[in-house]
Design a protein around this motif. Structure first.
Motif, PDB file in Angstrom:
ATOM      1  N   UNK A 182       0.827  -1.192  -0.011  1.00  0.00           N
ATOM      2  CA  UNK A 182      -0.165  -0.127  -0.032  1.00  0.00           C
ATOM      3  C   UNK A 182       0.765   1.293   0.049  1.00  0.00           C
ATOM      4  N   UNK A 183       2.130   1.219   0.135  1.00  0.00           N
ATOM      5  CA  UNK A 183       2.929   2.341   0.028  1.00  0.00           C
ATOM      6  C   UNK A 183       2.953   2.892  -1.175  1.00  0.00           C
ATOM      7  N   UNK A 184       3.319   4.205  -1.682  1.00  0.00           N
ATOM      8  CA  UNK A 184       3.357   4.817  -2.720  1.00  0.00           C
ATOM      9  C   UNK A 184       5.054   4.881  -2.893  1.00  0.00           C
ATOM     10  N   UNK A 185       5.287   5.196  -4.194  1.00  0.00           N
ATOM     11  CA  UNK A 185       6.741   5.558  -4.466  1.00  0.00           C
ATOM     12  C   UNK A 185       7.266   6.306  -3.614  1.00  0.00           C
ATOM     13  N   UNK A 189      10.637   6.218  -0.397  1.00  0.00           N
ATOM     14  CA  UNK A 189      12.157   7.104  -0.304  1.00  0.00           C
ATOM     15  C   UNK A 189      12.566   6.890   1.219  1.00  0.00           C
ATOM     16  N   UNK A 190      13.873   6.238   1.354  1.00  0.00           N
ATOM     17  CA  UNK A 190      14.659   6.278   2.671  1.00  0.00           C
ATOM     18  C   UNK A 190      14.239   5.240   3.551  1.00  0.00           C
ATOM     19  N   UNK A 191      13.400   4.193   3.069  1.00  0.00           N
ATOM     20  CA  UNK A 191      13.119   3.100   4.054  1.00  0.00           C
ATOM     21  C   UNK A 191      14.495   2.230   4.278  1.00  0.00           C
ATOM     22  N   UNK A 192      14.312   1.391   5.243  1.00  0.00           N
ATOM     23  CA  UNK A 192      15.538   0.910   5.891  1.00  0.00           C
ATOM     24  C   UNK A 192      15.497  -0.623   5.511  1.00  0.00           C
ATOM     25  N   UNK A 304       4.901   2.166  -8.110  1.00  0.00           N
ATOM     26  CA  UNK A 304       5.718   2.027  -6.787  1.00  0.00           C
ATOM     27  C   UNK A 304       6.647   1.029  -6.838  1.00  0.00           C
ATOM     28  N   UNK A 305       5.972  -0.265  -7.742  1.00  0.00           N
ATOM     29  CA  UNK A 305       6.928  -1.776  -7.568  1.00  0.00           C
ATOM     30  C   UNK A 305       6.939  -2.129  -8.923  1.00  0.00           C
ATOM     31  N   UNK A 306       8.056  -1.841  -9.726  1.00  0.00           N
ATOM     32  CA  UNK A 306       8.065  -1.923 -11.357  1.00  0.00           C
ATOM     33  C   UNK A 306       8.673  -3.189 -11.658  1.00  0.00           C
ATOM     34  N   UNK A 307       8.965  -3.959 -10.559  1.00  0.00           N
ATOM     35  CA  UNK A 307       9.951  -5.237 -10.767  1.00  0.00           C
ATOM     36  C   UNK A 307       9.282  -6.227 -11.743  1.00  0.00           C
ATOM     37  N   UNK A 308       7.966  -6.269 -11.738  1.00  0.00           N
ATOM     38  CA  UNK A 308       7.233  -7.145 -12.630  1.00  0.00           C
ATOM     39  C   UNK A 308       7.539  -6.888 -14.035  1.00  0.00           C
ATOM     40  N   UNK A 309       7.198  -5.541 -14.214  1.00  0.00           N
ATOM     41  CA  UNK A 309       7.529  -4.899 -15.590  1.00  0.00           C
ATOM     42  C   UNK A 309       8.696  -5.150 -16.248  1.00  0.00           C
ATOM     43  N   UNK A 310       9.831  -5.137 -15.223  1.00  0.00           N
ATOM     44  CA  UNK A 310      11.365  -5.284 -15.764  1.00  0.00           C
ATOM     45  C   UNK A 310      11.395  -6.748 -15.930  1.00  0.00           C
TER      46      UNK A 310
END
Length: 385
Positions: A182-185, A189-192, A304-310
């Motif tokens: 549910x997080x937006x792009x 930013x800055x997550x650990x 937010x989560x483009x991994x599948x597109x890549x």
């Protein structure tokens, strides 16, 4: 007669849960080989003392002495092999079933060894199929020799029993959404790394948990589903399902959708993987239908989560590009964990490495190895300059 099992990655999350299933069904399974990296000799020896395998394998040569001493302390007389080929040796021992629970593309050679030995391969090591898909499919000797253990692919395999291949419209993989559901792009930013390791539903190893947070794990699963079930990438969708109760679905050409549902417990797909095509009684608790519950499904936010597109782009390029995708991601995850790369930089770096790669014509094991080495060098250069 009990089914003989060679268990690869025995001290990891998949391996320890598999041994729990086996311990509760001693009449059904006989563990003939255990293999692990070698980081935890004491646990490996405890496992060997419980199941008394003929062979114990450790990938790290420098762990051999500690493993032998730990086995001696438990009175275990198993043969011990160590080194780069040790896990593949355990895979090729000729067991009825080989459960590959190794993490990372190092699982490719054991996967090939198991298939070439004629064993049924219960595959929890998705990276080996992603990295060497053409080679793995070439090594398959019979229909049904690979049985998926990932919960999503196990669900698909079960649902696919409801129709024929030409009746399948699409596969729908469910995703929990990981630590950042549910997080937006902008919010990412800055997550650990500590935040990325807090998965809401599943108890998994650190690499898989971080891959879940970035949705790279789901991207790898889309590639795996494409290879396992021969369904085109554009007919494999992903939907976010926070409860992790419906593990995946198959939509058929008549509009019917068959879903597999169970609590988020890996013991169920593990048990089905080592018992396939039979089910193992009481592998895990079932759903509780005495209390009210709601199941939600949300579209994936690919911004937010483009991994599948890549991942889709990688598969479209060549049979080696997925190996580049996976190896680059392993480097990026390590860099993120070390504080050298921001979270959003993981997939962005993977994308740039995949786009830069030019594949040779032939796909061989050496070509896969070289593609992975190139990807790691390219990712390292992109991260560190």
């Amino acid at each position: 007669m009990p089914r003989t099992i060679s268990l690869l990655g025995s001290t990891g999350s998949i391996g320890t849960q598999a041994l729990d299933v086996i311990a509760r069904n001693p009449e059904s399974f006989d563990v003939v080989a255990l293999a692990a990296g070698g980081a935890d000799p004491a646990l490996l020896a405890q496992q060997a003392a419980a199941v008394r395998p003929a062979l114990v394998a450790v990938a790290r040569e420098d762990a051999r002495e500690a493993v032998v001493e730990a086995l001696d302390a438990h009175g275990v007389k198993s043969d011990v092999v160590a080194g780069d080929d040790a896990v593949a040796q355990a895979a090729g021992i000729g067991a009825d079933t080989v459960l590959n629970g190794v993490t990372g593309s190092v699982g490719l050679r054991p996967t090939l060894a198991a298939l070439e030995a004629g064993s049924t391969l219960a595959l929890a090591n998705k990276e080996s199929l992603v990295a060497g898909g053409v080679l793995v499919k070439r090594a398959v000797r019979r229909e049904g020799q690979i049985v998926p253990v990932d919960s999503e692919h196990s669900a698909l395999a079960q649902a696919l029993r409801s129709g024929t291949a030409d009746e399948v419209e699409r596969l729908v993989l469910t995703a929990s959404g990981g630590a950042f559901r549910g997080w937006t792009r902008d919010m990412l930013q800055g997550v650990t790394p500590e935040q990325a390791l807090k998965h809401p539903n599943w108890d998994m190893g650190p690499v898989v948990t971080m891959n879940s947070a970035s949705m790279v794990n789901k991207a790898l699963e889309v590639i795996e589903a494409h290879l396992l079930f021969d369904v085109p990438m554009d007919r494999i969708d992903v939907v976010v399902h926070p409860q992790s109760i419906v593990h995946s679905m198959v939509e058929f050409i008549d509009g019917s959708t068959i879903a597999q549902a169970s609590p988020p417990d890996m013991r169920l797909p593990i048990a089905l993987g080592i018992g396939w095509p039979s089910r193992v009684a009481d592998a895990a608790p079932g759903l509780d239908w005495t209390t009210a519950q709601s199941w939600e499904f949300h579209p994936l936010d690919e911004d937010a989560f483009p991994a599948i597109r890549v991942a889709r782009a990688a598969v479209a390029e060549s049979g080696l590009h997925p190996a580049v995708f996976n190896a680059a991601n392993e480097e990026c995850v390590a860099a993120f964990a070390a504080g050298d790369l921001p979270f959003l930089g993981i997939v962005e770096t993977v994308r740039s490495v995949v786009e830069e790669y030019e594949a040779p014509g032939d796909i061989t094991l050496d070509a896969v190895d070289e593609a992975e080495r190139w990807a790691r060098r390219a990712a390292h250069a992109a991260i560190h300059g």
